[in-house]
Scaffold this motif. Structure first.
Motif, mmCIF file in Angstrom:
data_model
loop_
_atom_site.group_PDB
_atom_site.id
_atom_site.type_symbol
_atom_site.label_atom_id
_atom_site.label_comp_id
_atom_site.label_asym_id
_atom_site.label_seq_id
_atom_site.Cartn_x
_atom_site.Cartn_y
_atom_site.Cartn_z
ATOM 1 N N GLU A 1 0.794 -1.228 0.000
ATOM 2 C CA GLU A 1 0.000 0.000 0.000
ATOM 3 C C GLU A 1 0.825 1.277 0.000
ATOM 4 O O GLU A 1 0.519 2.215 -0.701
ATOM 5 C CB GLU A 1 -0.932 0.025 1.226
ATOM 6 N N ILE A 2 1.838 1.340 0.833
ATOM 7 C CA ILE A 2 2.431 2.642 1.151
ATOM 8 C C ILE A 2 3.819 2.854 0.560
ATOM 9 O O ILE A 2 4.145 3.939 0.091
ATOM 10 C CB ILE A 2 2.486 2.835 2.676
ATOM 11 N N THR A 3 4.674 1.853 0.609
ATOM 12 C CA THR A 3 6.072 2.032 0.221
ATOM 13 C C THR A 3 6.167 2.666 -1.165
ATOM 14 O O THR A 3 5.552 2.198 -2.123
ATOM 15 C CB THR A 3 6.811 0.689 0.251
ATOM 16 N N ASP B 1 14.993 -3.094 -7.314
ATOM 17 C CA ASP B 1 14.849 -2.399 -8.599
ATOM 18 C C ASP B 1 14.129 -3.251 -9.648
ATOM 19 O O ASP B 1 14.188 -2.965 -10.845
ATOM 20 C CB ASP B 1 16.214 -1.962 -9.118
ATOM 21 N N ASP B 2 13.411 -4.296 -9.214
ATOM 22 C CA ASP B 2 12.635 -5.123 -10.120
ATOM 23 C C ASP B 2 11.548 -4.282 -10.795
ATOM 24 O O ASP B 2 10.909 -3.431 -10.167
ATOM 25 C CB ASP B 2 12.003 -6.273 -9.339
ATOM 26 N N GLU B 3 11.306 -4.524 -12.074
ATOM 27 C CA GLU B 3 10.352 -3.704 -12.831
ATOM 28 C C GLU B 3 8.948 -3.773 -12.238
ATOM 29 O O GLU B 3 8.232 -2.765 -12.163
ATOM 30 C CB GLU B 3 10.328 -4.167 -14.300
ATOM 31 N N GLU B 4 8.519 -4.978 -11.819
ATOM 32 C CA GLU B 4 7.185 -5.121 -11.248
ATOM 33 C C GLU B 4 7.073 -4.388 -9.906
ATOM 34 O O GLU B 4 6.018 -3.846 -9.568
ATOM 35 C CB GLU B 4 6.858 -6.605 -11.071
ATOM 36 N N VAL B 5 8.155 -4.376 -9.156
ATOM 37 C CA VAL B 5 8.175 -3.666 -7.877
ATOM 38 C C VAL B 5 8.048 -2.162 -8.100
ATOM 39 O O VAL B 5 7.253 -1.484 -7.430
ATOM 40 C CB VAL B 5 9.472 -3.998 -7.104
ATOM 41 N N ILE B 6 8.801 -1.641 -9.045
ATOM 42 C CA ILE B 6 8.730 -0.203 -9.347
ATOM 43 C C ILE B 6 7.332 0.162 -9.847
ATOM 44 O O ILE B 6 6.770 1.199 -9.462
ATOM 45 C CB ILE B 6 9.786 0.185 -10.400
ATOM 46 N N LYS B 7 6.759 -0.698 -10.670
ATOM 47 C CA LYS B 7 5.409 -0.451 -11.179
ATOM 48 C C LYS B 7 4.411 -0.372 -10.035
ATOM 49 O O LYS B 7 3.538 0.512 -10.002
ATOM 50 C CB LYS B 7 5.017 -1.554 -12.151
ATOM 51 N N LYS B 8 4.532 -1.287 -9.063
ATOM 52 C CA LYS B 8 3.608 -1.294 -7.926
ATOM 53 C C LYS B 8 3.798 -0.043 -7.078
ATOM 54 O O LYS B 8 2.817 0.548 -6.591
ATOM 55 C CB LYS B 8 3.846 -2.536 -7.064
ATOM 56 N N ALA B 9 5.028 0.405 -6.891
ATOM 57 C CA ALA B 9 5.280 1.625 -6.120
ATOM 58 C C ALA B 9 4.632 2.826 -6.792
ATOM 59 O O ALA B 9 4.077 3.706 -6.115
ATOM 60 C CB ALA B 9 6.785 1.844 -5.961
ATOM 61 N N LYS C 1 -0.316 6.651 -7.227
ATOM 62 C CA LYS C 1 -1.548 7.061 -7.884
ATOM 63 C C LYS C 1 -2.743 6.898 -6.957
ATOM 64 O O LYS C 1 -3.636 7.743 -6.910
ATOM 65 C CB LYS C 1 -1.746 6.248 -9.164
ATOM 66 N N VAL C 2 -2.764 5.780 -6.223
ATOM 67 C CA VAL C 2 -3.846 5.556 -5.269
ATOM 68 C C VAL C 2 -3.859 6.654 -4.228
ATOM 69 O O VAL C 2 -4.909 7.213 -3.884
ATOM 70 C CB VAL C 2 -3.698 4.173 -4.598
#
Length: 420
Positions: free
Chosen positions: A94-96, A194-202, A207-208
């Motif tokens: 949620e937050i990171t 620095d994983d792409e999916e991790v950055i996308k989630k951050a 946005k949320v």
């Protein structure tokens, strides 16, 4: 600080089973409270537990850039991640934020013994929500278990509860084995920072947060950065929450909560104090025993046990970097606190520097170092001289007051208009 010793051989559990708690040497329980001057912070507890440790690990649901720096860059903790190892697992549900990930990645690259992974899972209806660390040393180990996250507020400012549990060598080995089994089970969820999916989630988290801030009316028209094509998934219960509830949630979500750790109230105590000349080392500011103990909250005669955290506010109102200071109390009856703002400055030949400190939480302080050339210096000088006209034996003038009184008497202090 209450001492609890636990050693149970057998406790009846569900008729046929037994819960066995063994290997626990000592457990201390603490409540972190910004108003409790004799309190102990999660930050201090983690540092104490890491002393002498050779390895360890921890998992935290939320992390911010400031929280990561506060713990991982402390001299005590850097000894562990320089000479030993520590594996940190952080949540991203949620937050990171991307900024927090950048900070922990920078620290991971800086210290050879620090491993950081992001727990990025796909389990619906489940949050990654742990908050604990374990440390192994030559005689056993220590667990730090509690409610605080790896944020500046969670480590020092929030009202949290936690325990320090000291265990023997057999128990810490069991804990390490259990930890490793859990890591093996969840290996597919442990991603590089620095994983792409991790950055996308951050970025989705941001946005949320932006959408929530808009809904609560906390953003102006020029501040909204939400992607209108991004749909926030909320259940009916969330949709029925009041605006006030959204505002409360947002205050916990935004990365800038590190800055919220430095908000102060009108009733908070303040100190106005002359800084004595100590030759080239005058940045090691000396204070009276009374001020050291009753304002700064560091017991005289105790070195290194407590951590003070300070942030300087410059003459132009810029909020400086976090300064982590051990309490220093020496046999010569000098009670010192190092002021980073004084580094490299010559002590003035006319008039003494004056430090203005605001205690925002237990052993957390904002401060202004007023030099005679600063435009607001005379205002502070006159206020201090009015409160303490004379001293004996050329003693330093020190006056404890409140933020409200200080604001009235010294309205031009840069601390009233902080920027970052």
């Amino acid at each position: 600080m209450q001492f609890l010793s636990l050693y149970y051989k057998k406790i009846r559990y569900n008729e046929t089973k037994y819960l066995i708690v063994r290997g626990v040497i000592r457990m201390d329980f603490y409540i972190q409270d910004p108003m409790f001057k004799d309190g102990y912070s999660l930050h201090e507890a983690l540092l104490k537990a890491s002393e002498g440790a050779t390895q360890g690990g921890g998992a935290y649901a939320f992390v911010t850039a400031g929280g990561a720096k506060l713990l991982l860059e402390d001299d005590t903790f850097t000894k562990l991640i320089t000479n030993g190892s520590f594996k940190l697992i952080v949540g991203i549900d949620e937050i990171t934020s991307e900024k927090a990930l950048e900070q922990v990645n920078e620290l991971r690259n800086k210290f050879s013994g620090l491993e950081v992974y992001v727990f990025h899972h796909n389990t619906k209806g489940s949050l990654f929500h742990p908050k604990f660390s374990w440390f192994k040393n030559y005689t056993g180990g220590v667990l730090v278990l509690g409610s605080g996250n790896l944020t500046e507020k969670g480590l020092r400012r929030n009202r949290e509860a936690f325990s320090l549990v000291e265990v023997d060598s057999n128990k810490i080995q069991e804990i390490e084995d259990y930890w490793n089994s859990w890591l093996d089970l969840n290996a597919r969820f442990l991603k590089q920072v620095d994983d792409e999916e991790v950055i996308k989630k951050a970025r989705e988290n941001a946005k949320v947060i932006s959408r929530l801030k808009n809904k609560a009316g906390l953003l102006g028209p020029d501040e909204s950065t939400a992607d209108s094509s991004f749909e926030v998934q909320q259940n009916q219960e969330q949709e029925d929450e009041s605006q006030e509830e959204h505002a409360s949630l947002i205050s916990e979500l935004i990365e800038e909560e590190d800055l919220q750790a430095w908000i102060f109230d009108e009733s908070d105590p303040a100190l106005v104090a002359e800084i004595p000349n100590n030759n080239v080392r005058w940045k090691q500011a000396n204070f009276s025993k009374y001020t050291f103990e009753n304002f700064f909250g560091a017991p005289a005669g105790v070195n290194g046990y407590y951590r003070m955290v300070l942030r300087n506010v410059s003459a132009t109102g810029i909020l400086g970097e976090t300064e982590i200071r051990n309490s220093v109390s020496v046999a010569s009856h000098n009670w010192r606190i190092e002021l980073g703002a004084a580094a490299g400055l010559a002590y003035p030949t006319v008039n003494r520097p004056i430090g203005v400190f605001v205690r925002v939480s237990t052993r957390d302080f904002l401060y202004v170092l007023a030099m005679p050339t600063d435009p607001f210096y005379n205002e502070i000088r006159q206020y201090l001289d009015r409160e303490i006209p004379v001293t004996t034996n050329n003693q330093m003038k020190r006056h404890i007051t409140s933020v409200n009184e200080l604001r009235i008497r010294c309205p031009h202090l840069p601390i009233w208009n902080i920027t970052v």
